[in-house]
Design an enzyme around this catalytic site. Structure first.
Site, short mmCIF file in Angstrom:
data_model
loop_
_atom_site.label_atom_id
_atom_site.label_comp_id
_atom_site.label_asym_id
_atom_site.label_seq_id
_atom_site.Cartn_x
_atom_site.Cartn_y
_atom_site.Cartn_z
N GLY A 1 0.82 -1.22 0.00
CA GLY A 1 0.00 0.00 0.00
C GLY A 1 0.85 1.26 0.00
O GLY A 1 2.07 1.21 -0.17
N TYR A 2 0.18 2.38 0.23
CA TYR A 2 0.84 3.69 0.15
C TYR A 2 1.92 3.85 1.22
O TYR A 2 3.11 4.01 0.93
CB TYR A 2 -0.24 4.76 0.29
CG TYR A 2 0.24 6.18 0.41
CD1 TYR A 2 -0.32 7.05 1.34
CD2 TYR A 2 1.25 6.68 -0.42
CE1 TYR A 2 0.09 8.37 1.44
CE2 TYR A 2 1.67 8.01 -0.33
CZ TYR A 2 1.08 8.84 0.61
OH TYR A 2 1.51 10.15 0.72
N SER B 1 -3.75 6.11 14.38
CA SER B 1 -4.15 7.33 13.68
C SER B 1 -4.55 8.41 14.66
O SER B 1 -5.04 8.13 15.75
CB SER B 1 -5.35 7.01 12.77
OG SER B 1 -5.96 8.20 12.31
N TYR C 1 -14.16 4.02 11.53
CA TYR C 1 -12.74 3.84 11.17
C TYR C 1 -11.87 4.23 12.38
O TYR C 1 -11.04 3.45 12.83
CB TYR C 1 -12.36 4.70 9.96
CG TYR C 1 -10.87 4.95 9.87
CD1 TYR C 1 -10.32 6.15 10.33
CD2 TYR C 1 -10.01 3.98 9.37
CE1 TYR C 1 -8.95 6.37 10.27
CE2 TYR C 1 -8.64 4.20 9.31
CZ TYR C 1 -8.12 5.40 9.77
OH TYR C 1 -6.77 5.62 9.73
N LYS D 1 -9.32 1.89 15.16
CA LYS D 1 -7.94 2.20 15.59
C LYS D 1 -7.88 2.29 17.12
O LYS D 1 -6.98 1.77 17.76
CB LYS D 1 -7.46 3.52 14.96
CG LYS D 1 -7.32 3.49 13.46
CD LYS D 1 -6.23 2.52 13.00
CE LYS D 1 -5.97 2.63 11.51
NZ LYS D 1 -4.97 1.65 11.06
N TYR E 1 -0.50 8.18 13.21
CA TYR E 1 -0.24 9.01 12.02
C TYR E 1 -1.18 10.21 12.03
O TYR E 1 -2.39 10.04 12.28
CB TYR E 1 -0.55 8.25 10.74
CG TYR E 1 0.18 6.97 10.49
CD1 TYR E 1 -0.22 6.16 9.42
CD2 TYR E 1 1.23 6.52 11.26
CE1 TYR E 1 0.42 4.96 9.13
CE2 TYR E 1 1.87 5.32 10.99
CZ TYR E 1 1.45 4.55 9.93
OH TYR E 1 2.08 3.36 9.65
N PHE F 1 -14.79 21.41 1.93
CA PHE F 1 -15.85 21.15 2.91
C PHE F 1 -15.84 22.21 4.02
O PHE F 1 -15.30 21.99 5.11
CB PHE F 1 -15.68 19.75 3.52
CG PHE F 1 -15.74 18.64 2.51
CD1 PHE F 1 -14.77 17.65 2.49
CD2 PHE F 1 -16.78 18.57 1.59
CE1 PHE F 1 -14.82 16.61 1.56
CE2 PHE F 1 -16.84 17.54 0.65
CZ PHE F 1 -15.86 16.55 0.64
N ARG G 1 -18.05 18.82 6.14
CA ARG G 1 -18.23 17.37 6.05
C ARG G 1 -18.51 16.84 7.46
O ARG G 1 -17.75 17.12 8.39
CB ARG G 1 -16.95 16.74 5.48
CG ARG G 1 -16.96 15.25 5.32
CD ARG G 1 -15.74 14.74 4.57
NE ARG G 1 -14.50 14.99 5.33
CZ ARG G 1 -13.29 14.58 4.91
NH1 ARG G 1 -13.15 13.95 3.77
NH2 ARG G 1 -12.22 14.83 5.65
N GLY H 1 -18.44 15.01 10.82
CA GLY H 1 -17.36 14.26 11.46
C GLY H 1 -16.01 14.94 11.38
O GLY H 1 -15.07 14.58 12.09
C1 WQD Z 1 -8.20 16.99 5.29
C2 WQD Z 1 -8.89 18.34 5.20
C3 WQD Z 1 -11.27 18.18 5.00
C4 WQD Z 1 -11.18 16.28 1.03
C5 WQD Z 1 -8.54 11.32 7.53
C6 WQD Z 1 -8.61 10.27 8.62
C7 WQD Z 1 -7.21 10.01 9.12
C8 WQD Z 1 -6.38 9.54 7.97
C9 WQD Z 1 -6.30 10.69 6.98
C10 WQD Z 1 -6.26 7.41 6.85
C11 WQD Z 1 -10.17 18.41 6.02
C12 WQD Z 1 -10.67 18.80 3.74
C13 WQD Z 1 -10.80 16.85 2.24
C14 WQD Z 1 -11.89 17.05 0.08
C15 WQD Z 1 -11.81 18.94 1.57
N1 WQD Z 1 -6.97 8.39 7.40
N2 WQD Z 1 -11.11 18.16 2.49
N3 WQD Z 1 -12.18 18.35 0.39
O1 WQD Z 1 -10.18 13.90 7.44
O2 WQD Z 1 -8.04 14.96 8.33
O3 WQD Z 1 -8.13 12.53 8.11
O4 WQD Z 1 -7.63 10.95 6.53
O5 WQD Z 1 -5.08 7.28 6.76
O6 WQD Z 1 -7.22 9.03 10.12
O7 WQD Z 1 -9.40 10.75 9.69
O8 WQD Z 1 -8.06 13.95 6.05
O9 WQD Z 1 -7.59 14.50 3.71
O10 WQD Z 1 -9.93 13.71 4.33
O11 WQD Z 1 -9.18 15.99 5.01
O12 WQD Z 1 -12.09 20.11 1.83
O13 WQD Z 1 -12.26 16.59 -1.03
O14 WQD Z 1 -9.28 18.57 3.86
O15 WQD Z 1 -12.49 18.83 5.36
O16 WQD Z 1 -10.29 19.72 6.55
P1 WQD Z 1 -8.69 13.92 7.52
P2 WQD Z 1 -8.71 14.48 4.69
#
Ligand code: WQD
Length: 343
Positions: free
Chosen positions: A14-15, A128, A153, A157, A181, A222, A296, A298
Site C-alpha cells: 500500500g501507500y 491514527s 474507522y 484504531k 499518524y 468542505f 463534512r 465528522g
Molecule cells: C483533510 C482536510 C477536510 C477532502 C482522515 C482520517 C485520518 C487519515 C487521513 C487514513 C479536512 C478537507 C478533504 C476534500 C476537503 N486516514 N477536504 N475536500 O479527514 O483529516 O483525516 O484521513 O489514513 O485518520 O481521519 O483527512 O484529507 O480527508 O481531510 O475540503 O475533497 O481537507 O475537510 O479539513 P482527515 P482528509
C-alpha cells in the site's frame, strides 16, 4: 553491520507500506510483504523492487486467514511485524462498519494469535490521530484523551490500541509501538511509488492532485467557516517518506524493550485546505478550481501534533516541508495520471 533481521510488513503493498519497505531496506533490514491486494496492487511491489534493485518477497494473504499467515511465518524468522493492513476510508466506514470491525479488528486479532504461536512479540502498529476525536487542546500530546472518535474507522484504531494495551498488561513479553499518524501525504522523490487510491479519493491531497492532472473537474472544499486562519480545515500533514523513516527507527528501538509505547507522527504544523491549494498550484503550475460547500460531517476544525516524544525517544525529525510534499505528489501523479488500481 547490516541488520539481517527479517521484518514482516503487513499491508506492505500500500501507500505507507511501500514507502516503509524502502526505508527498512535503507536501514539494513530485510522486509517481507504480506498484503491482500484489496486496496493496493502487486504492481507496486514490482516497482519497489525496481527502485531498490533487489527482490522483495511478497505473499498475497488476508490477515484474517490464519492458515495463510502461518504459511508466511513458517517460511521466515521474523524479528518484528509492522502492521499497516486494514480499511481506512472514514466515510466508507460509516456505510459498512461491520466490514471495518471484521477486517481491522478481527484481522489484527488473527495476526496477534499467529505471532504468539511463532513467538514473535515485536510489533509496530499503524494507528491514527483519529483516535483523539475533536481535540480538547492543541498541539495534541500522546496523553490527550482517546476514544471519542467521530466514525467507525477511528473507533477500530482506538479499539485495537486498547487490545494492545491489555495484551501488554497480561503478557509482558509483548513489545508494542503504537504509531499515531496524522495526515500522510507526498510520494518518494523518484516518482515511482505514491498514493494510488481506489475510486474517488477520500483525502484532500490525492483529490487536489487528480484535479491538477485533469482527472477531476474541481475540488470541493468542505466548509470555510471554521475558526481557523482562513476558515478552512487545518491538519498536520507529514511527508510519507518521513513517516516511513519513523518505522525503521521504531524497529531500531525495539531491542531489549517491552510494553506499549505510543508516538505521534506528524510535522507539528497546522496547515489549511487553502494553504495546500496554494502550494500545490505552485508545485504543479496548474490552477486548482474549487467550490466551497457545507462542512463534512465528522470533520474536526483543527488538528496538529506535539511530536516532541518521537523526537526524544525515537530520534525522529521530519526532514521534508510542505513544498516537497506537494512537489513529490505532483511528480508521482503527473507520471502516473491514471494510477494502477481500478478507478
Ligand atoms: C483533510 C482536510 C477536510 C477532502 C482522515 C482520517 C485520518 C487519515 C487521513 C487514513 C479536512 C478537507 C478533504 C476534500 C476537503 N486516514 N477536504 N475536500 O479527514 O483529516 O483525516 O484521513 O489514513 O485518520 O481521519 O483527512 O484529507 O480527508 O481531510 O475540503 O475533497 O481537507 O475537510 O479539513 P482527515 P482528509
Amino acid at each position: 553491520m547490516a541488520n539481517s533481521k527479517e521484518i514482516l510488513v503487513l499491508g506492505g503493498a500500500g501507500y505507507i507500506g511501500s514507502h516503509t519497505i524502502v526505508e527498512l531496506v535503507k536501514a539494513g533490514y530485510q522486509p517481507v510483504v504480506a498484503d491482500n491486494a484489496f486496496n493496493s496492487s502487486p504492481e507496486c511491489v514490482t516497482r519497489i523492487q525496481n527502485l531498490l534493485d533487489r527482490k522483495i518477497e511478497f505473499y498475497q494473504v488476508d490477515m484474517r486467514d490464519k492458515e495463510g499467515l502461518r504459511n508466511v511465518f513458517s517460511k521466515h524468522n521474523f524479528y518484528a511485524v509492522i502492521h499497516l493492513a486494514g480499511l481506512k476510508a472514514v466515510g466508507e466506514s460509516v456505510q459498512i462498519p461491520l466490514s471495518y470491525y471484521s477486517i481491522n479488528i478481527g484481522g489484527t486479532i488473527s495476526l496477534l494469535e499467529v505471532m504468539k504461536e511463532f513467538k514473535v512479540f515485536n510489533i509496530a502498529f499503524s494507528s491514527s490521530a483519529a483516535v483523539y476525536g475533536d481535540p480538547q487542546f492543541l498541539p495534541i500530546t500522546e496523553d490527550h484523551p482517546t476514544g471519542r472518535c467521530a466514525n467507525p474507522y477511528g473507533r477500530t484504531k482506538y479499539f485495537i490500541e486498547e487490545i494492545f494495551k491489555d495484551l501488554c498488561k497480561a503478557e509482558p513479553e509483548w513489545n508494542v509501538f503504537l504509531l499515531r499518524y496524522f495526515n500522510p501525504v507526498g510520494a518518494h522523490e523518484s516518482g515511482v511509488i505514491g498514493e494510488d487510491p481506489r475510486g474517488i479519493p477520500n483525502n484532500l491531497m490525492p483529490y487536489v492532485s487528480q484535479v491538477c492532472v485533469g482527472k477531476r473537474e474541481y475540488l470541493t472544499i468542505f466548509g470555510n467557516d471554521y475558526d481557523t486562519h482562513d476558515g478552512t480545515g487545518v491538519r498536520d500533514y507529514v511527508h510519507v517518506v518521513d513517516l516511513a523513516a519513523a518505522h525503521a527507527l521504531a524497529i531500531d528501538k525495539m531491542e531489549g524493550e517491552h510494553g506499549c509505547k505510543i508516538y505521534n507522527l506528524g510535522s507539528g504544523k497546522g496547515i489549511s485546505v487553502l494553504d495546500i491549494i496554494k502550494e500545490f498550484e505552485k508545485a504543479s503550475g496548474n490552477k486548482v478550481p474549487y467550490k466551497i460547500v457545507d462542512r463534512r460531517p465528522g470533520d474536526v476544525p483543527k488538528s496538529y501534533a506535539d511530536v516532541s516524544l518521537a523526537e526524544k525517544e525515537l530520534g525522529w525529525k521530519t526532514m521534508k516541508n510542505l513544498q516537497e510534499m506537494c512537489e513529490d505528489t505532483w511528480k508521482w501523479q503527473s507520471g502516473n495520471p491514471s494510477g494502477f488500481l481500478k478507478n
